[in-house]
Each structure stands twice: as structure tokens, then as C-alpha cells.
Write a protein that holds these residues in place. Structure first.
Motif, mmCIF file in Angstrom:
data_model
loop_
_atom_site.group_PDB
_atom_site.id
_atom_site.type_symbol
_atom_site.label_atom_id
_atom_site.label_comp_id
_atom_site.label_asym_id
_atom_site.label_seq_id
_atom_site.Cartn_x
_atom_site.Cartn_y
_atom_site.Cartn_z
ATOM 1 N N CYS A 165 0.653 -1.320 0.058
ATOM 2 C CA CYS A 165 -0.126 0.123 0.241
ATOM 3 C C CYS A 165 0.701 1.415 -0.081
ATOM 4 O O CYS A 165 0.378 2.372 -0.701
ATOM 5 C CB CYS A 165 -0.988 0.060 1.268
ATOM 6 S SG CYS A 165 -0.319 -0.680 2.892
ATOM 7 N N CYS A 166 2.292 1.297 0.595
ATOM 8 C CA CYS A 166 2.806 2.169 0.653
ATOM 9 C C CYS A 166 4.187 2.440 0.183
ATOM 10 O O CYS A 166 4.880 3.415 0.145
ATOM 11 C CB CYS A 166 2.942 2.647 2.166
ATOM 12 S SG CYS A 166 1.518 2.937 3.230
ATOM 13 N N GLU A 168 6.110 3.110 -2.686
ATOM 14 C CA GLU A 168 6.101 3.242 -4.202
ATOM 15 C C GLU A 168 7.852 3.454 -4.481
ATOM 16 O O GLU A 168 8.506 3.934 -3.582
ATOM 17 C CB GLU A 168 5.597 4.810 -4.044
ATOM 18 C CG GLU A 168 4.226 5.106 -3.819
ATOM 19 C CD GLU A 168 3.981 6.518 -3.649
ATOM 20 O OE1 GLU A 168 4.215 7.313 -4.844
ATOM 21 O OE2 GLU A 168 3.125 6.961 -2.917
ATOM 22 N N ARG A 188 0.031 -1.833 -8.730
ATOM 23 C CA ARG A 188 -0.532 -0.476 -9.309
ATOM 24 C C ARG A 188 -1.732 -0.093 -8.306
ATOM 25 O O ARG A 188 -2.665 -0.947 -8.213
ATOM 26 C CB ARG A 188 -1.057 -0.355 -10.697
ATOM 27 C CG ARG A 188 0.224 -0.742 -11.407
ATOM 28 C CD ARG A 188 0.386 -0.622 -12.914
ATOM 29 N NE ARG A 188 1.527 -1.096 -13.391
ATOM 30 C CZ ARG A 188 2.512 -0.302 -13.715
ATOM 31 N NH1 ARG A 188 2.569 0.935 -13.281
ATOM 32 N NH2 ARG A 188 3.637 -1.031 -14.286
ATOM 33 N N LYS A 192 -2.453 6.567 -7.956
ATOM 34 C CA LYS A 192 -1.025 6.767 -7.698
ATOM 35 C C LYS A 192 -0.201 6.723 -8.783
ATOM 36 O O LYS A 192 -0.311 5.292 -9.340
ATOM 37 C CB LYS A 192 -0.716 5.886 -6.545
ATOM 38 C CG LYS A 192 -1.396 6.128 -5.170
ATOM 39 C CD LYS A 192 -0.563 6.686 -4.083
ATOM 40 C CE LYS A 192 -1.201 6.649 -2.797
ATOM 41 N NZ LYS A 192 -0.286 6.638 -1.792
ATOM 42 N N ARG A 194 3.099 6.321 -9.274
ATOM 43 C CA ARG A 194 4.212 5.316 -9.191
ATOM 44 C C ARG A 194 3.916 4.187 -8.704
ATOM 45 O O ARG A 194 2.783 3.484 -8.418
ATOM 46 C CB ARG A 194 4.962 6.034 -8.012
ATOM 47 C CG ARG A 194 5.698 7.414 -8.313
ATOM 48 C CD ARG A 194 6.387 7.847 -7.257
ATOM 49 N NE ARG A 194 7.652 7.443 -7.114
ATOM 50 C CZ ARG A 194 8.355 7.556 -5.767
ATOM 51 N NH1 ARG A 194 7.940 8.216 -4.772
ATOM 52 N NH2 ARG A 194 9.524 6.958 -5.613
ATOM 53 N N HIS A 196 4.172 0.353 -7.157
ATOM 54 C CA HIS A 196 4.480 -0.208 -5.561
ATOM 55 C C HIS A 196 4.853 -1.713 -5.581
ATOM 56 O O HIS A 196 4.515 -2.478 -6.426
ATOM 57 C CB HIS A 196 3.099 -0.157 -4.785
ATOM 58 C CG HIS A 196 2.569 1.025 -4.576
ATOM 59 N ND1 HIS A 196 1.827 1.583 -3.455
ATOM 60 C CD2 HIS A 196 2.252 2.086 -5.521
ATOM 61 C CE1 HIS A 196 1.709 2.692 -3.379
ATOM 62 N NE2 HIS A 196 1.944 3.419 -4.440
#
Ligand SMILES: [Zn+2]
Length: 251
Positions: A165-166, A168, A188, A192, A194, A196
Motif C-alpha cells: 500500500c505504501c 512506492e 498498481r 497513484k 508510481r 508499488h
């Protein structure tokens, strides 16, 4: 103190949250690193509390000076003093010495604990993305096999770390991870731009490929950046503490 345990590990172990210690400010409260700016006396008290939770004194806690590498070291016995110095520069530490607890410090990287009930050994491994792609865990398992382990009997728990989730990333990292672990490692997230990465999934995949039974591998669900109970290097912009995950050689 809040200690998360894995269902696949039977020896004393735990992945702590940041709560239950005596450090203050950005290190509140169970910080276990003396290299982040915290008071050494507070760190010593915190390590003592963690050791006690595993039924040991702090001299039985063996740690390493972690450098995002792939070196594996052995802890051969108890240390000295309230806060024994690191065994050496490494990112994986194992022991066959009865009573010794090996530890790994993290704040977003993966803390990985390994139990070898056949060779009666335990290991603690530190893996960020460099350690995952460099396969520091695989090198650790190779070492354990040399000293008596059977791969299909090993038990591995991956503790709280930055989740897909975080985490990136950019540059060529997504391509490198996809080449090493397959397309499923790249995630993906809607909205967002970027890409992950799921580092814990990559480690679990590497263990599947080595032949560890699915039932012997556990990935704890917490994301250190989302969940305020944990120190997070990314969320706290670098000024934060380190949690010390431990596993004790007690068969
Ligand atoms: Zn998250």
C-alpha cells in the motif's frame, strides 16, 4: 509492551510495536537503536524489557550492525553488559547457542525470523529492497542447511514492514523485481502514478521456490507506515526509532 507473534514459530520470539518503552520524543517509546540520536540508557532499558519478554537477560540478546548487505554472521554465546555491542557488520544473524536471542532492528524494512527445529538453530534477518533482491534470506537458509537444517522443516515469519500500500518506487526497480520474482510483485494502486512493490510477497515467493511448505511461512499483515503503532522511516521522514524483533534459541 505489544509483541506480535507468528503462528508458525514455536520458540520464544516476538515482533514489537513501538509502545512499552522509556524513550521520548521521536523515539517514543520502545526504540532499540543507539545510532538514531536517542539516549543510550533509554535504549538499554528498552532492550532489557524486550529480553525479559522472552525470558532472558539483556546479555543474551545478540544484534548486528545492519548495512543493507547480504552478510550472514553467527552469534556464539551471550554478550556482556546491559547493551552488548553488535556481533559485527551483517544483515543476518543466526545462533546454535542455547539461550541466545538474535535480533533485527527495523522501521519499514522486513524483519524476518527463522526457526530450524531440526538443527536447533534460529536466525534474524534484515531485508529492505536491497536485501530482498540480493537474497540475504536465501544466503541465511544456505548457512543453516550447512549446519544441520532441512529446508522443508524450516519455519519463517515476516514481521511488520512497509506494505505494498505504501512502498512506492521508481527508476528501474519495478523491472528488476519483476525479472526476479514475476509480475505479481509489482502493484498498481488506483490514483497513484508510481509503482508499488510487495517486498513480503517477494520473500514468500523465494521461499516457495526453495521448497518451504506454505504452512511454514507466515507474513504478518501490518504495514508500518499505515499503522501508527510502529516506527516508520518513511512516515516519520527519517527521524524515528527502531523496533527490535527477536527469536530465542530455546528448543
Ligand atoms: Zn501502508
Amino acid at each position: 509492551m505489544e509483541l506480535f507473534r507468528s503462528k508458525v514459530i514455536r520458540v520464544p520470539h516476538g515482533f514489537p510495536s513501538r509502545h512499552g518503552g522509556v524513550s521520548t520524543g521521536p523515539f517514543a517509546s520502545l526504540n532499540t537503536s543507539t545510532s538514531v540520536g536517542d539516549d543510550a540508557a533509554c535504549v538499554a532499558e528498552n532492550v532489557k524489557r524486550l529480553a525479559a519478554a522472552l525470558g532472558a537477560g539483556p546479555e543474551w540478546v545478540a544484534t548486528m550492525h545492519q548495512v543493507h548487505g547480504v552478510t550472514v554472521l553467527e552469534a556464539t554465546g551471550a554478550g556482556e553488559g546491559a547493551l552488548p555491542p553488535p556481533v559485527g557488520e551483517a544483515d543476518a544473524l543466526y545462533t546454535r547457542a542455547a539461550g541466545v536471542a538474535v535480533g533485527v532492528r527495523t522501521a519499514d524494512c522486513l524483519p524476518i525470523l527463522v526457526e530450524d527445529p531440526v538443527g536447533r538453530q534460529v536466525a534474524a534477518v534484515h531485508a529492505g529492497w536491497r536485501g530482498v533482491i540480493g537474497d540475504v534470506l536465501g544466503r541465511t537458509l544456505d548457512r543453516l542447511v550447512q549446519t544441520g537444517a532441512r529446508v522443508d522443516e524450516l519455519r519463517v515469519a515476516i514481521g511488520p514492514a512497509i506494505g505494498p500500500c505504501c512502498f512506492e518506487v521508481d527508476g528501474d526497480l519495478p523491472q528488476r523485481f519483476e525479472a526476479a520474482f514475476g509480475a505479481n510483485v509489482v502493484r498498481r494502486v488506483p490514483g497513484k502514478p508510481r509503482v508499488h512493490l510487495d517486498l513480503a510477497w517477494a520473500v514468500a515467493e523465494s521461499l516457495r521456490r526453495r521448497g518451504l511448505p506454505e504452512a511454514h511461512v507466515d507474513v504478518l499483515p501490518h504495514c508500518t507506515r499505515c499503522d501508527a503503532r510502529f516506527f516508520s522511516h518513511r512516515r516519520d521522514s527519517g527521524l524515528t526509532g527502531r523496533m527490535l524483533s527477536l527469536i530465542r534459541c530455546a528448543f
